[in-house]
Write an enzyme that holds these catalytic residues in place. Structure first.
Site, PDB file in Angstrom:
ATOM      1  N   ARG A  17      10.842  -7.945   6.206  1.00 68.86           N
ATOM      2  CA  ARG A  17      10.874  -6.506   5.923  1.00 68.86           C
ATOM      3  C   ARG A  17      11.786  -5.776   6.918  1.00 68.86           C
ATOM      4  O   ARG A  17      11.781  -6.038   8.097  1.00 68.86           O
ATOM      5  CB  ARG A  17       9.446  -5.959   6.023  1.00 68.86           C
ATOM      6  CG  ARG A  17       9.337  -4.462   5.995  1.00 68.86           C
ATOM      7  CD  ARG A  17       7.959  -4.020   5.567  1.00 68.86           C
ATOM      8  NE  ARG A  17       6.939  -4.219   6.603  1.00 68.86           N
ATOM      9  CZ  ARG A  17       5.648  -3.969   6.408  1.00 68.86           C
ATOM     10  NH1 ARG A  17       5.225  -3.579   5.226  1.00 68.86           N
ATOM     11  NH2 ARG A  17       4.783  -4.155   7.369  1.00 68.86           N
ATOM     12  N   LYS A  50       0.834  -1.218   0.000  1.00 71.70           N
ATOM     13  CA  LYS A  50       0.000   0.000   0.000  1.00 71.70           C
ATOM     14  C   LYS A  50       0.864   1.262   0.000  1.00 71.70           C
ATOM     15  O   LYS A  50       0.601   2.207  -0.721  1.00 71.70           O
ATOM     16  CB  LYS A  50      -0.893   0.036   1.248  1.00 71.70           C
ATOM     17  CG  LYS A  50      -2.168  -0.729   1.128  1.00 71.70           C
ATOM     18  CD  LYS A  50      -2.870  -0.747   2.472  1.00 71.70           C
ATOM     19  CE  LYS A  50      -1.988  -1.458   3.491  1.00 71.70           C
ATOM     20  NZ  LYS A  50      -2.504  -1.485   4.835  1.00 71.70           N
ATOM     21  N   ARG A  88      10.078  -3.229  12.106  1.00 73.49           N
ATOM     22  CA  ARG A  88       8.927  -2.583  12.734  1.00 73.49           C
ATOM     23  C   ARG A  88       8.497  -3.411  13.940  1.00 73.49           C
ATOM     24  O   ARG A  88       8.497  -4.631  13.885  1.00 73.49           O
ATOM     25  CB  ARG A  88       7.784  -2.542  11.710  1.00 73.49           C
ATOM     26  CG  ARG A  88       7.305  -1.169  11.402  1.00 73.49           C
ATOM     27  CD  ARG A  88       6.362  -1.186  10.242  1.00 73.49           C
ATOM     28  NE  ARG A  88       4.999  -1.610  10.605  1.00 73.49           N
ATOM     29  CZ  ARG A  88       3.941  -1.427   9.815  1.00 73.49           C
ATOM     30  NH1 ARG A  88       4.086  -0.865   8.630  1.00 73.49           N
ATOM     31  NH2 ARG A  88       2.750  -1.824  10.189  1.00 73.49           N
ATOM     32  N   ARG A 107     -10.939   0.815   8.414  1.00 74.32           N
ATOM     33  CA  ARG A 107     -10.518  -0.561   8.663  1.00 74.32           C
ATOM     34  C   ARG A 107     -11.576  -1.420   9.315  1.00 74.32           C
ATOM     35  O   ARG A 107     -11.322  -2.590   9.594  1.00 74.32           O
ATOM     36  CB  ARG A 107      -9.288  -0.554   9.557  1.00 74.32           C
ATOM     37  CG  ARG A 107      -8.050  -0.232   8.777  1.00 74.32           C
ATOM     38  CD  ARG A 107      -6.911  -0.063   9.733  1.00 74.32           C
ATOM     39  NE  ARG A 107      -6.006  -1.166   9.624  1.00 74.32           N
ATOM     40  CZ  ARG A 107      -4.730  -1.019   9.280  1.00 74.32           C
ATOM     41  NH1 ARG A 107      -4.216   0.138   9.040  1.00 74.32           N
ATOM     42  NH2 ARG A 107      -3.972  -2.068   9.190  1.00 74.32           N
ATOM     43  N   ARG A 145      -2.766  -9.043  13.183  1.00 73.81           N
ATOM     44  CA  ARG A 145      -3.076  -8.058  12.143  1.00 73.81           C
ATOM     45  C   ARG A 145      -3.829  -8.706  10.985  1.00 73.81           C
ATOM     46  O   ARG A 145      -4.774  -8.132  10.444  1.00 73.81           O
ATOM     47  CB  ARG A 145      -1.789  -7.389  11.645  1.00 73.81           C
ATOM     48  CG  ARG A 145      -1.225  -6.402  12.663  1.00 73.81           C
ATOM     49  CD  ARG A 145       0.261  -6.202  12.492  1.00 73.81           C
ATOM     50  NE  ARG A 145       0.618  -5.459  11.298  1.00 73.81           N
ATOM     51  CZ  ARG A 145       1.824  -5.532  10.711  1.00 73.81           C
ATOM     52  NH1 ARG A 145       2.768  -6.327  11.205  1.00 73.81           N
ATOM     53  NH2 ARG A 145       2.085  -4.811   9.656  1.00 73.81           N
TER      54      ARG A 145
HETATM   55  P1  ADP Z   1      -0.473  -2.595   8.423  1.00 73.68           P
HETATM   56  O1  ADP Z   1      -1.550  -2.304   7.438  1.00 73.68           O
HETATM   57  O2  ADP Z   1       0.778  -3.128   7.802  1.00 73.68           O
HETATM   58  O3  ADP Z   1      -0.916  -3.453   9.576  1.00 73.68           O
HETATM   59  P2  ADP Z   1      -0.329   0.255   9.158  1.00 73.68           P
HETATM   60  O4  ADP Z   1       0.958   0.948   9.117  1.00 73.68           O
HETATM   61  O5  ADP Z   1      -1.389   0.660   8.206  1.00 73.68           O
HETATM   62  O6  ADP Z   1       0.044  -1.268   9.087  1.00 73.68           O
HETATM   63  O7  ADP Z   1      -0.952   0.393  10.640  1.00 73.68           O
HETATM   64  C1  ADP Z   1      -0.198   0.032  11.762  1.00 73.68           C
HETATM   65  C2  ADP Z   1      -1.080  -0.030  13.003  1.00 73.68           C
HETATM   66  O8  ADP Z   1      -1.660   1.267  13.231  1.00 73.68           O
HETATM   67  C3  ADP Z   1      -2.273  -0.965  12.954  1.00 73.68           C
HETATM   68  O9  ADP Z   1      -1.923  -2.303  13.265  1.00 73.68           O
HETATM   69  C4  ADP Z   1      -3.175  -0.344  14.018  1.00 73.68           C
HETATM   70  O10 ADP Z   1      -2.728  -0.627  15.329  1.00 73.68           O
HETATM   71  C5  ADP Z   1      -2.966   1.128  13.791  1.00 73.68           C
HETATM   72  N1  ADP Z   1      -3.941   1.655  12.825  1.00 73.68           N
HETATM   73  C6  ADP Z   1      -3.667   2.150  11.584  1.00 73.68           C
HETATM   74  N2  ADP Z   1      -4.785   2.548  10.956  1.00 73.68           N
HETATM   75  C7  ADP Z   1      -5.804   2.302  11.832  1.00 73.68           C
HETATM   76  C8  ADP Z   1      -7.225   2.477  11.809  1.00 73.68           C
HETATM   77  N3  ADP Z   1      -7.831   2.990  10.736  1.00 73.68           N
HETATM   78  N4  ADP Z   1      -7.947   2.086  12.857  1.00 73.68           N
HETATM   79  C9  ADP Z   1      -7.361   1.560  13.943  1.00 73.68           C
HETATM   80  N5  ADP Z   1      -6.052   1.359  14.051  1.00 73.68           N
HETATM   81  C10 ADP Z   1      -5.270   1.725  13.016  1.00 73.68           C
END
Ligand code: ADP
Ligand code: ZN
Length: 245
Positions: free
Chosen positions: A150, A41, A183, A116, A194
């Site tokens: 990663r 993404k 990370r 999400r 996740r």
């Molecule tokens: P990935 O999609 O690889 O899991 P992101 O970088 O998009 O990672 O998000 C990392 C973390 O940030 C998520 O696991 C969550 O804890 C939090 N997060 C990100 N976007 C949201 C959201 N829209 N709602 C709730 N938590 C979020």
């Protein structure tokens, strides 16, 4: 007569402003990008946002920034993120609302990492219009291979994969020499959570978008530039030109 000239000037201004407003409205592009962990993404968003002048809003990056800067919000979300769980909807929604309220997106935006789950999707659909949703598709087996290998540069954020795209000097960024780190949520346990969150909570959002909005699905397995080309063709956007050529 001076009065007439002034009036003509005003009319000309009005026409000009109308035309400019029209260009702005027509030129506006607003997208959401979705896809499992490691589906690219971030990479695809950057490639798309670059020459189209879209503002890339990555909700996860905003939260990570708060954690790094030790803000109040950072303190609230650190453990939740490290465990791979979703942070509260109120917080995620306020991050998106505040970011979009900055209105620095003259040509549009691309939101990555939001919505999400069902409640976030409803909030989003009530508050904003979007032109399309990009769905990056990647099987879970490939997700594990990508995410667990990663590494990120602590200094410039460039990302590496120890299998397909390893740095010339182990542990060191090719571009800036920064230290490569993992990370905090790229562990087997957090990834499991996740992925489960994604399939249980985020997939229904895609179904909802499919009924309401324009969703394009791209296979995320090919090299990044091919995926980018595919997305652009499906959205009817100008072709991707590597290095802006
Ligand atoms: P990935 O999609 O690889 O899991 P992101 O970088 O998009 O990672 O998000 C990392 C973390 O940030 C998520 O696991 C969550 O804890 C939090 N997060 C990100 N976007 C949201 C959201 N829209 N709602 C709730 N938590 C979020
Ligand atoms: Zn670097």
């Amino acid at each position: 007569m001076p009065g007439t000239r002034a009036a003509r000037g005003m009319v000309a201004d009005l026409v000009w402003w109308r035309a400019w407003g029209y260009v702005k409205v027509v030129g506006m592009r607003k997208y959401v990008i979705m896809g499992v962990q490691g589906s690219g993404k971030g990479t695809q968003s950057e490639l798309l946002a670059g020459d189209l002048d879209l503002v890339h809003i990555a909700v996860g990056d905003i939260f990570r920034w708060h954690v790094q800067q030790h803000t109040k919000m950072g303190a609230k979300v650190r453990r939740i993120m490290a465990a791979g769980e979703l942070v509260g909807d109120d917080m995620a929604e306020s991050v998106v609302r505040d970011r979009l309220a900055q209105h620095d997106w003259n040509y549009g935006f691309l939101i990555d990492g939001f919505p999400r789950n069902g409640p976030q999707a409803l909030f989003f659909l009530e508050s904003y219009d979007i032109d399309g949703v990009i769905d990056l598709n990647l099987p879970d087996s490939e997700v594990r291979r990508r995410v667990l290998n990663r590494r990120l540069c602590a200094k410039c954020g460039m990302d590496y994969n120890l299998i397909s795209n390893s740095p010339a000097v182990p542990g060191q960024c090719d571009t800036c020499g920064g230290e490569l780190i993992t990370r905090e949520d790229d562990t087997e346990e957090a990834l499991e959570v996740r992925l489960r969150e994604y399939h249980e909570k985020t997939n229904p959002v895609l179904d909802l978008f499919r009924r309401k909005e324009y969703v394009v699905t791209a296979d995320a397995r090919p090299p990044a530039d091919e995926v980018q080309q595919d997305i652009r063709e499906q959205l009817g956007l100008p072709p991707y030109k590597p290095n802006g050529k």
